[in-house]
Design a protein around this motif. Structure first.
Motif, PDB file in Angstrom:
ATOM      1  N   HIS A 241     -60.161  83.101   4.645  1.00 45.46           N
ATOM      2  CA  HIS A 241     -60.806  83.504   5.895  1.00 45.46           C
ATOM      3  C   HIS A 241     -62.228  84.022   5.681  1.00 45.46           C
ATOM      4  N   LEU A 242     -62.481  84.593   4.503  1.00 41.78           N
ATOM      5  CA  LEU A 242     -63.749  85.256   4.208  1.00 41.78           C
ATOM      6  C   LEU A 242     -64.652  84.384   3.341  1.00 41.78           C
ATOM      7  N   PHE A 243     -65.943  84.376   3.703  1.00 42.40           N
ATOM      8  CA  PHE A 243     -66.963  83.653   2.929  1.00 42.40           C
ATOM      9  C   PHE A 243     -68.188  84.561   2.855  1.00 42.40           C
ATOM     10  N   ILE A 244     -68.708  84.766   1.649  1.00 42.03           N
ATOM     11  CA  ILE A 244     -69.756  85.775   1.506  1.00 42.03           C
ATOM     12  C   ILE A 244     -70.653  85.474   0.311  1.00 42.03           C
ATOM     13  N   VAL A 245     -71.932  85.834   0.456  1.00 37.35           N
ATOM     14  CA  VAL A 245     -72.939  85.684  -0.599  1.00 37.35           C
ATOM     15  C   VAL A 245     -73.651  87.013  -0.775  1.00 37.35           C
ATOM     16  N   ALA A 246     -73.899  87.410  -2.026  1.00 37.53           N
ATOM     17  CA  ALA A 246     -74.649  88.636  -2.320  1.00 37.53           C
ATOM     18  C   ALA A 246     -75.709  88.328  -3.363  1.00 37.53           C
ATOM     19  N   ASP A 247     -76.904  88.835  -3.141  1.00 30.48           N
ATOM     20  CA  ASP A 247     -78.037  88.629  -4.058  1.00 30.48           C
ATOM     21  C   ASP A 247     -78.414  89.984  -4.638  1.00 30.48           C
ATOM     22  N   GLY A 248     -78.035  90.217  -5.896  1.00 31.71           N
ATOM     23  CA  GLY A 248     -78.264  91.508  -6.522  1.00 31.71           C
ATOM     24  C   GLY A 248     -79.714  91.759  -6.860  1.00 31.71           C
ATOM     25  N   MET A 249     -80.090  93.038  -6.884  1.00 34.18           N
ATOM     26  CA  MET A 249     -81.459  93.450  -7.171  1.00 34.18           C
ATOM     27  C   MET A 249     -81.463  94.582  -8.172  1.00 34.18           C
ATOM     28  N   GLY A 250     -82.563  94.722  -8.884  1.00 32.30           N
ATOM     29  CA  GLY A 250     -82.691  95.777  -9.856  1.00 32.30           C
ATOM     30  C   GLY A 250     -82.893  95.247 -11.255  1.00 32.30           C
ATOM     31  N   GLY A 251     -82.975  93.918 -11.377  1.00 31.80           N
ATOM     32  CA  GLY A 251     -83.231  93.325 -12.682  1.00 31.80           C
ATOM     33  C   GLY A 251     -82.188  93.742 -13.697  1.00 31.80           C
ATOM     34  N   HIS A 252     -82.645  94.129 -14.892  1.00 34.77           N
ATOM     35  CA  HIS A 252     -81.710  94.537 -15.940  1.00 34.77           C
ATOM     36  C   HIS A 252     -81.074  95.885 -15.630  1.00 34.77           C
ATOM     37  N   ALA A 253     -81.549  96.549 -14.566  1.00 33.34           N
ATOM     38  CA  ALA A 253     -80.938  97.816 -14.179  1.00 33.34           C
ATOM     39  C   ALA A 253     -79.565  97.607 -13.563  1.00 33.34           C
ATOM     40  N   GLY A 254     -79.204  96.377 -13.206  1.00 31.70           N
ATOM     41  CA  GLY A 254     -77.855  96.140 -12.721  1.00 31.70           C
ATOM     42  C   GLY A 254     -77.718  95.372 -11.444  1.00 31.70           C
ATOM     43  N   GLY A 255     -78.636  94.435 -11.171  1.00 31.26           N
ATOM     44  CA  GLY A 255     -78.501  93.613  -9.976  1.00 31.26           C
ATOM     45  C   GLY A 255     -77.222  92.800 -10.001  1.00 31.26           C
ATOM     46  N   ASP A 256     -76.858  92.299 -11.186  1.00 37.45           N
ATOM     47  CA  ASP A 256     -75.614  91.536 -11.294  1.00 37.45           C
ATOM     48  C   ASP A 256     -74.398  92.413 -11.023  1.00 37.45           C
ATOM     49  N   VAL A 257     -74.460  93.670 -11.478  1.00 40.41           N
ATOM     50  CA  VAL A 257     -73.357  94.597 -11.255  1.00 40.41           C
ATOM     51  C   VAL A 257     -73.229  94.909  -9.768  1.00 40.41           C
ATOM     52  N   ALA A 258     -74.357  95.110  -9.089  1.00 43.50           N
ATOM     53  CA  ALA A 258     -74.329  95.448  -7.674  1.00 43.50           C
ATOM     54  C   ALA A 258     -73.696  94.339  -6.845  1.00 43.50           C
ATOM     55  N   SER A 259     -74.105  93.090  -7.084  1.00 46.03           N
ATOM     56  CA  SER A 259     -73.540  91.996  -6.291  1.00 46.03           C
ATOM     57  C   SER A 259     -72.070  91.770  -6.629  1.00 46.03           C
ATOM     58  N   ALA A 260     -71.706  91.917  -7.917  1.00 49.75           N
ATOM     59  CA  ALA A 260     -70.314  91.702  -8.323  1.00 49.75           C
ATOM     60  C   ALA A 260     -69.398  92.768  -7.734  1.00 49.75           C
ATOM     61  N   ILE A 261     -69.797  94.038  -7.822  1.00 45.89           N
ATOM     62  CA  ILE A 261     -68.986  95.117  -7.245  1.00 45.89           C
ATOM     63  C   ILE A 261     -68.786  94.891  -5.758  1.00 45.89           C
ATOM     64  N   THR A 262     -69.868  94.523  -5.072  1.00 38.23           N
ATOM     65  CA  THR A 262     -69.789  94.323  -3.625  1.00 38.23           C
ATOM     66  C   THR A 262     -68.847  93.175  -3.276  1.00 38.23           C
ATOM     67  N   ILE A 263     -68.990  92.050  -3.938  1.00 34.58           N
ATOM     68  CA  ILE A 263     -68.145  90.890  -3.636  1.00 34.58           C
ATOM     69  C   ILE A 263     -66.679  91.193  -3.949  1.00 34.58           C
ATOM     70  N   LYS A 264     -66.405  91.808  -5.084  1.00 36.62           N
ATOM     71  CA  LYS A 264     -65.023  92.113  -5.457  1.00 36.62           C
ATOM     72  C   LYS A 264     -64.374  93.077  -4.467  1.00 36.62           C
ATOM     73  N   HIS A 265     -65.147  94.018  -3.952  1.00 38.15           N
ATOM     74  CA  HIS A 265     -64.591  94.960  -2.981  1.00 38.15           C
ATOM     75  C   HIS A 265     -64.393  94.305  -1.614  1.00 38.15           C
ATOM     76  N   VAL A 266     -65.402  93.582  -1.149  1.00 40.09           N
ATOM     77  CA  VAL A 266     -65.315  92.974   0.181  1.00 40.09           C
ATOM     78  C   VAL A 266     -64.255  91.878   0.213  1.00 40.09           C
ATOM     79  N   ALA A 267     -63.953  91.271  -0.930  1.00 35.17           N
ATOM     80  CA  ALA A 267     -62.925  90.227  -0.975  1.00 35.17           C
ATOM     81  C   ALA A 267     -61.575  90.733  -0.494  1.00 35.17           C
ATOM     82  N   GLU A 268     -61.385  92.058  -0.527  1.00 30.91           N
ATOM     83  CA  GLU A 268     -60.130  92.633  -0.041  1.00 30.91           C
ATOM     84  C   GLU A 268     -59.958  92.443   1.465  1.00 30.91           C
ATOM     85  N   ALA A 269     -61.049  92.100   2.153  1.00 31.94           N
ATOM     86  CA  ALA A 269     -60.968  91.881   3.608  1.00 31.94           C
ATOM     87  C   ALA A 269     -60.611  90.445   3.956  1.00 31.94           C
ATOM     88  N   ASP A 270     -60.284  89.644   2.964  1.00 30.52           N
ATOM     89  CA  ASP A 270     -59.936  88.238   3.198  1.00 30.52           C
ATOM     90  C   ASP A 270     -58.482  88.138   3.684  1.00 30.52           C
TER      91      ASP A 270
END
Length: 414
Positions: free
Chosen positions: A29-58
């Protein structure tokens, strides 16, 4: 690349980035895209955490309004998780992410959006952007300060006004419910696609390629063909006659598809998100944007900067045009002066004459004129000298020209 039923998702690190800071999810039911920011400070972590959490709403919902509210609240909760993560891991200070997601409920799409990732709808061959970019440049366009063409090359085109992250406890998230119908094609993408591939080309690909997996591959490749300095992520959802757009199992791509890691790549002093460089909007070495909280003060500063930029550009153009005209004028003057230092011998009105200038014309402008006419008649010269005079005889200077005339005078036939 991954596919699930009538949906497909793809993510690519691009040709410049060292890591993929984008994440995406396509489920039942859920479809989502996240574009992380912060470079090596953790943009990949930010988008991954967000997607993994929001996936619970599927899951299924009784109404699209309920789905929109849950999606909104889930994103706010993810924002809190990002802030808590930064407290526990100082090396991630400054990380953030844009998010564009939707949940299908029957013939409705419940959407939630923050940042500059986008959702497009292709219906009956016509593509429409369904989200609103939260950038200062977009605000300048809407206020009539700049045109869309100017926005595409504006030096602040990547300045974001809203993101999820450790900068705002309650960021404003857009939510809306749309009606969908069989034959619709929904595209969710990070700005790694929308900033480098024109909407006309995106729409043409969606119209031409019916298979969602192949279509996502083509869109990612189109971005790569433009140099793809940014990560590019695409989720495509086709609406069929039934109420299901995707099948199990759900799929994740990008950084969300890998285990989370909070280890910093380079030890450095933490900085806040407003001072970080984010993602690029030109197909060159990344010149990243940054986040600025929504404020009228910053907006007015951007307007003042635009006025200075326009004024400086006008001054530069006027200076360039003036210098160009001056250079051309000087070249013409110097060139003409050079031609007037040249001499040759020819004829005028049947008599031998000395000409000043060169034997060329520029359109209607002659670069030579009669300097002196002698008493020597051309018909009195021997045939071979007569032909030489008619074809003109070059001289090194005025004295050499006079010497040639004296020689011709001595050669006259009595």
């Amino acid at each position: 690349m991954a596919t699930s039923g009538n949906s497909a998702a793809a993510s690519h690190v691009g040709k410049v980035r060292a890591n993929n800071q984008d994440s995406a999810y396509a489920g039942s039911h859920l479809f989502i895209v996240a574009d992380g920011m912060g470079g090596h400070a953790g943009g990949d972590v930010a988008s991954a955490i967000t997607i993994k959490h929001v996936a619970e709403a599927d899951r299924s919902f009784e109404s699209a309004d309920d789905a929109a509210q849950v999606l909104h609240d889930t994103l706010l909760a993810a924002n809190g998780i990002l802030s808590d993560t930064v407290i526990e891991h100082n090396e991630l200070t400054g990380m953030g992410t844009t998010v564009s997601g939707m949940i299908r409920v029957g013939n409705k799409m419940a959407m939630a959006h923050i940042g500059d990732s986008r959702i497009y709808l292709l219906r009956k061959g016509e593509m429409t952007q369904m989200t609103h970019d939260h950038t200062f440049v977009q605000r300048l366009v809407e206020s009539g300060r700049i045109t869309l063409e100017e926005a595409a090359v504006h030096p602040r085109r990547s300045v974001l006004m809203r993101v999820l992250g450790d900068v705002d406890a309650s960021p404003e998230i857009d939510t809306e419910v749309f009606t969908t119908e069989p034959g619709d094609r929904w595209l969710l993408c990070s700005d790694g696609l929308s900033s480098f591939v024109t909407e006309d080309k995106i729409a043409a690909t969606l119209r031409r390629v019916t298979d969602p997996r192949v279509a996502t591959e083509r869109l990612v490749q189109a971005s790569l063909d433009q140099g793809a300095p940014d990560n590019v992520t695409v989720v495509l959802v086709d609406i069929g006659d039934d109420e299901s757009s995707a099948h199990e199992p759900p799929i994740m791509v990008g950084s969300a598809a890998s285990p989370l890691s909070f280890e910093p790549t380079i030890a450095k002093k933490p900085v806040r998100l407003p001072n970080l460089l984010l993602h690029p909007l030109k197909a060159t070495q990344p010149d990243d944007s940054h986040f600025e909280p929504e404020s009228d003060e910053y907006y007015q500063a951007i307007i003042r900067e635009d006025r200075r930029r326009v004024r400086n550009r006008r001054i530069s153009w006027i200076t360039f045009i003036t210098l160009t005209i001056a250079a051309i004028t000087a070249g013409v003057i110097l060139g003409y002066q050079y031609t007037q230092q040249q001499h040759f011998v020819g004829s005028v009105d049947g008599k031998v004459a000395i000409y000043q200038g060169v034997q060329q014309d520029i359109g209607p402008i002659s670069l030579s004129h009669v300097y002196q006419v002698s008493d020597v008649r051309v018909v009195d010269l021997p045939l071979y000298l007569r032909a030489s005079v008619e074809n003109t005889i070059n001289a090194t200077d005025i004295e050499d020209a006079r010497r040639i005339v004296r020689m011709l005078s001595d050669a006259q036939i009595p």
